[in-house]
Design a protein around this motif. Structure first.
Motif, mmCIF file in Angstrom:
data_model
loop_
_atom_site.group_PDB
_atom_site.id
_atom_site.type_symbol
_atom_site.label_atom_id
_atom_site.label_comp_id
_atom_site.label_asym_id
_atom_site.label_seq_id
_atom_site.Cartn_x
_atom_site.Cartn_y
_atom_site.Cartn_z
ATOM 1 N N GLU A 1 23.537 -38.850 14.989
ATOM 2 C CA GLU A 1 23.638 -39.719 13.812
ATOM 3 C C GLU A 1 22.669 -39.286 12.714
ATOM 4 O O GLU A 1 23.034 -39.233 11.535
ATOM 5 C CB GLU A 1 23.372 -41.170 14.210
ATOM 6 N N ASP A 2 21.430 -38.956 13.092
ATOM 7 C CA ASP A 2 20.445 -38.495 12.104
ATOM 8 C C ASP A 2 20.880 -37.163 11.492
ATOM 9 O O ASP A 2 20.770 -36.967 10.276
ATOM 10 C CB ASP A 2 19.062 -38.347 12.742
ATOM 11 N N GLY B 1 15.627 -28.816 18.137
ATOM 12 C CA GLY B 1 16.450 -29.817 17.490
ATOM 13 C C GLY B 1 17.667 -29.214 16.831
ATOM 14 O O GLY B 1 18.060 -28.085 17.104
ATOM 15 N N VAL B 2 18.261 -29.995 15.940
ATOM 16 C CA VAL B 2 19.431 -29.578 15.176
ATOM 17 C C VAL B 2 18.936 -29.004 13.859
ATOM 18 O O VAL B 2 18.315 -29.697 13.061
ATOM 19 C CB VAL B 2 20.386 -30.770 14.909
ATOM 20 N N SER C 1 13.440 -36.440 4.506
ATOM 21 C CA SER C 1 12.035 -36.335 4.929
ATOM 22 C C SER C 1 11.710 -37.270 6.084
ATOM 23 O O SER C 1 10.874 -36.958 6.924
ATOM 24 C CB SER C 1 11.102 -36.633 3.754
ATOM 25 N N LEU C 2 12.363 -38.412 6.125
ATOM 26 C CA LEU C 2 12.128 -39.378 7.197
ATOM 27 C C LEU C 2 12.765 -38.947 8.514
ATOM 28 O O LEU C 2 12.162 -39.087 9.574
ATOM 29 C CB LEU C 2 12.679 -40.744 6.777
ATOM 30 N N LEU C 3 13.966 -38.395 8.452
ATOM 31 C CA LEU C 3 14.723 -38.086 9.662
ATOM 32 C C LEU C 3 14.489 -36.685 10.204
ATOM 33 O O LEU C 3 14.733 -36.437 11.387
ATOM 34 C CB LEU C 3 16.223 -38.268 9.405
ATOM 35 N N ALA D 1 16.329 -27.994 7.342
ATOM 36 C CA ALA D 1 15.684 -29.148 7.955
ATOM 37 C C ALA D 1 16.039 -29.175 9.437
ATOM 38 O O ALA D 1 17.158 -28.846 9.820
ATOM 39 C CB ALA D 1 16.153 -30.435 7.285
ATOM 40 N N VAL D 2 15.073 -29.551 10.269
ATOM 41 C CA VAL D 2 15.291 -29.658 11.704
ATOM 42 C C VAL D 2 15.215 -31.124 12.106
ATOM 43 O O VAL D 2 14.189 -31.770 11.906
ATOM 44 C CB VAL D 2 14.262 -28.836 12.497
ATOM 45 N N VAL D 3 16.314 -31.634 12.645
ATOM 46 C CA VAL D 3 16.350 -32.999 13.171
ATOM 47 C C VAL D 3 15.977 -32.902 14.650
ATOM 48 O O VAL D 3 16.680 -32.251 15.415
ATOM 49 C CB VAL D 3 17.746 -33.634 13.000
ATOM 50 N N PRO D 4 14.858 -33.501 15.056
ATOM 51 C CA PRO D 4 14.387 -33.339 16.443
ATOM 52 C C PRO D 4 15.332 -33.991 17.449
ATOM 53 O O PRO D 4 15.969 -35.002 17.150
ATOM 54 C CB PRO D 4 13.024 -34.014 16.449
ATOM 55 N N LEU D 5 15.408 -33.383 18.627
ATOM 56 C CA LEU D 5 16.148 -33.990 19.738
ATOM 57 C C LEU D 5 15.365 -35.194 20.219
ATOM 58 O O LEU D 5 14.141 -35.191 20.219
ATOM 59 C CB LEU D 5 16.315 -33.004 20.879
#
Length: 145
Positions: free
Chosen positions: A52-53, A83-84, A120-122, A140-144
């Motif tokens: 979702e993020d 992450g993604v 920046s938040l996600l 940007a890397v969205v963490p797992l």
């Protein structure tokens, strides 16, 4: 023989998927497919919240590239243990406005200006790099979770 997918997306180094997503909806479809495949293939625990993020970050980055960057020139997504990773390139050399207020502080009557605070938040490790032939790439890397 290479992997077969419903849509033809050429392989690039680091096993990422690269395409030009002309609309945020295209980017979201690509993110959903790649995250699902990569998490399964690499036996990574990818929580629903991570997907979702990542979908929201992809929407924000691609929308910003369209509205402020002269259009999307490249879109990449990959998943690894960090992450993604989402990368969106556009035609503009202008850097994003990182001074935008957070959603909590934003003037609710104003349109726009909320995308960068959401990213920046996600995401973590958000980087903006100029490209050799002009334009920029935002990664940007969205963490797992």
């Amino acid at each position: 023989m290479g992997e077969q997918h419903a849509t033809s997306i050429p392989a690039v180094p680091r096993q990422s998927r690269r395409t030009i997503a002309y609309r945020p909806a295209d980017a979201r479809r690509t993110v959903r497919r790649v995250v699902t495949e990569r998490c399964r293939d690499r036996a990574l625990d990818c929580a629903d919240e991570t997907l979702e993020d990542a979908l929201l970050v992809a929407s924000e980055l691609t929308t910003n590239a369209i509205l402020h960057g002269g259009g999307i020139t490249c879109f990449e997504v990959d998943v690894d243990t960090r992450g993604v990773r989402l990368s969106v390139s556009d035609r503009s050399d202008e850097l994003p406005d990182t001074t935008a207020q957070s959603n909590a502080e934003a003037d609710r009557s104003r349109t726009g200006g909320r995308g960068w605070p959401i990213v920046s938040l996600l995401a973590r490790d958000v980087r903006v790099a100029g490209l050799p032939l002009g334009g920029k790439c935002v990664t940007a890397v969205v963490p797992l979770r």
